[in-house]
Design a protein around this motif. Structure first.
Motif, PDB file in Angstrom:
ATOM      1  N   TYR A 100       2.904  11.603  13.154  1.00 41.93           N
ATOM      2  CA  TYR A 100       2.163  12.771  12.664  1.00 41.93           C
ATOM      3  C   TYR A 100       1.173  12.331  11.585  1.00 41.93           C
ATOM      4  CZ  TYR A 100       5.917  15.301  15.012  1.00 41.93           C
ATOM      5  OH  TYR A 100       6.805  15.767  15.960  1.00 41.93           O
ATOM      6  N   ASP A 101       0.217  13.229  11.290  1.00 43.56           N
ATOM      7  CA  ASP A 101      -0.764  12.933  10.239  1.00 43.56           C
ATOM      8  C   ASP A 101      -0.172  13.106   8.843  1.00 43.56           C
ATOM      9  OD1 ASP A 101      -3.011  12.455  11.967  1.00 43.56           O
ATOM     10  OD2 ASP A 101      -2.981  14.612  12.409  1.00 43.56           O
ATOM     11  N   ALA A 102       0.821  14.004   8.735  1.00 38.44           N
ATOM     12  CA  ALA A 102       1.383  14.259   7.402  1.00 38.44           C
ATOM     13  C   ALA A 102       2.818  14.747   7.505  1.00 38.44           C
ATOM     14  CB  ALA A 102       0.539  15.303   6.669  1.00 38.44           C
ATOM     15  N   VAL A 103       3.568  14.459   6.447  1.00 42.51           N
ATOM     16  CA  VAL A 103       4.902  15.052   6.277  1.00 42.51           C
ATOM     17  C   VAL A 103       4.871  15.828   4.969  1.00 42.51           C
ATOM     18  CG1 VAL A 103       7.335  14.603   5.817  1.00 42.51           C
ATOM     19  CG2 VAL A 103       6.143  13.267   7.552  1.00 42.51           C
ATOM     20  N   PHE A 104       5.332  17.063   5.047  1.00 40.68           N
ATOM     21  CA  PHE A 104       5.364  17.971   3.898  1.00 40.68           C
ATOM     22  C   PHE A 104       6.820  18.365   3.679  1.00 40.68           C
ATOM     23  CE2 PHE A 104       5.450  22.436   2.478  1.00 40.68           C
ATOM     24  CZ  PHE A 104       4.557  22.420   1.407  1.00 40.68           C
ATOM     25  N   ARG A 127       2.007   8.348  10.998  1.00 41.90           N
ATOM     26  CA  ARG A 127       1.112   7.314  11.525  1.00 41.90           C
ATOM     27  C   ARG A 127       0.644   6.468  10.339  1.00 41.90           C
ATOM     28  NH1 ARG A 127      -3.843   8.384   9.495  1.00 41.90           N
ATOM     29  NH2 ARG A 127      -4.559  10.538   9.345  1.00 41.90           N
ATOM     30  N   LYS A 128       0.078   5.281  10.612  1.00 41.45           N
ATOM     31  CA  LYS A 128      -0.493   4.477   9.527  1.00 41.45           C
ATOM     32  C   LYS A 128      -1.593   5.295   8.846  1.00 41.45           C
ATOM     33  CE  LYS A 128       0.627  -0.145  10.842  1.00 41.45           C
ATOM     34  NZ  LYS A 128       0.252  -1.353  11.534  1.00 41.45           N
ATOM     35  N   GLY A 129      -1.599   5.299   7.532  1.00 39.60           N
ATOM     36  CA  GLY A 129      -2.593   6.089   6.796  1.00 39.60           C
ATOM     37  C   GLY A 129      -2.195   7.547   6.626  1.00 39.60           C
ATOM     38  N   GLY A 130      -1.083   7.942   7.256  1.00 38.60           N
ATOM     39  CA  GLY A 130      -0.620   9.332   7.136  1.00 38.60           C
ATOM     40  C   GLY A 130      -0.109   9.611   5.726  1.00 38.60           C
TER      41      GLY A 130
END
Ligand code: BEZ
Length: 260
Positions: A100-104, A127-130
């Motif tokens: 995923y792009d982000a984890v919140f 993902r890398k950079g996420g």
């Protein structure tokens, strides 16, 4: 880490939670600004509860997956937000099937006492950079409530009944875990956030019934009632102010990127 230390409160009164603990997602809106979700991003809400912040994230056009260990919370989230995706899983052992792009995560990680395992899951999600944007109870969070509970149990000769179900780390401790898992921490803070409870005079008793039972998981109903009443009495002079109960919350907040 021993299994005993991984045990987490699983069953929740999800409807009562929504009725009396609205402040949890209301305060989460500030963390939402740190997340700054974008149209088309994929985001995991880790420990999503009844889904209010997942819905807020979805409102910005991101694809959200809410994950929570509690079947009651997940069921209520699905009822409230039928168009969103929710999964019932333990954050300390869940294996995501994509990145995923982000984890919140808001107000959930202090329940995951095996922090290495929780961080491992969260970094697997990215993902890398996420980015990882999290807030939860920090060092000495609700210390007055824990002290009052322990004093009450000592007074009844029942310290054997006490369990500390939470992990409230210092900034350096949690940042080190994130760094060990390939995250670069750019923002980290620990701050007091005294938190007013709803329902006036009943506020602290409600809080104890919702969350405090995890400190005395094996107690009978009668013991729990007696001890909670004593805890309320012990706290009254410091935590009851102008008709409202204040819980001495301290938050740890972090922003980190998964290294490329
Ligand atoms: C918290 O959000 O800090 C919290 C909530 C329930 C129990 C313990 C801590």
């Amino acid at each position: 880490m021993k299994q005993r230390d991984r045990d987490q409160k699983v069953h929740w009164e999800a409807t009562a939670y929504d009725q009396t603990m609205r402040f949890v997602s209301d305060y989460g809106l500030d963390l939402f600004k740190w997340l700054n979700p974008q149209q088309g991003e994929s985001i995991v809400d880790f420990g999503c509860g009844t889904g209010d912040l997942a819905s807020q994230i979805a409102g910005s056009g991101a694809e959200v997956l809410g994950v929570d260990i509690s079947p009651e919370m997940v069921q209520r989230a699905r009822e409230k937000y039928p168009l969103l995706r929710f999964e019932c899983a333990d954050g300390m052992s869940w294996t995501p099937t994509q990145t995923y792009d982000a984890v919140f995560s808001n107000a959930a990680l202090h329940w995951m006492k095996d922090a290495e395992a929780a961080v491992e899951t969260m970094t697997k999600c990215l993902r890398k950079g996420g980015r990882l944007v999290v807030e939860f109870g920090g060092y000495r969070n609700i210390q007055s409530i824990i002290d009052a509970m322990q004093a009450t149990l000592e007074n009844s000769g029942r310290m054997d009944a006490f369990v500390n179900p939470w992990y409230f780390p210092k900034v350096g401790e949690y940042a080190a875990i994130l760094e060990r898992h390939g995250m670069e921490v750019s923002h980290a803070m620990l701050f007091d956030r005294p938190t007013a409870q709803e329902k006036g005079e009943k506020g602290m008793l409600n809080w104890l019934h919702m969350f405090g039972t995890a400190m005395v998981p094996k107690a009978t109903k009668a013991e729990t009632e007696e001890w909670f009443n004593e805890v309320v009495m012990r706290l009254k002079s410091t935590q009851y102010q102008e008709g409202s109960w204040i819980a001495d919350y301290r938050r740890i907040r972090m922003y980190a990127l998964k290294q490329q």
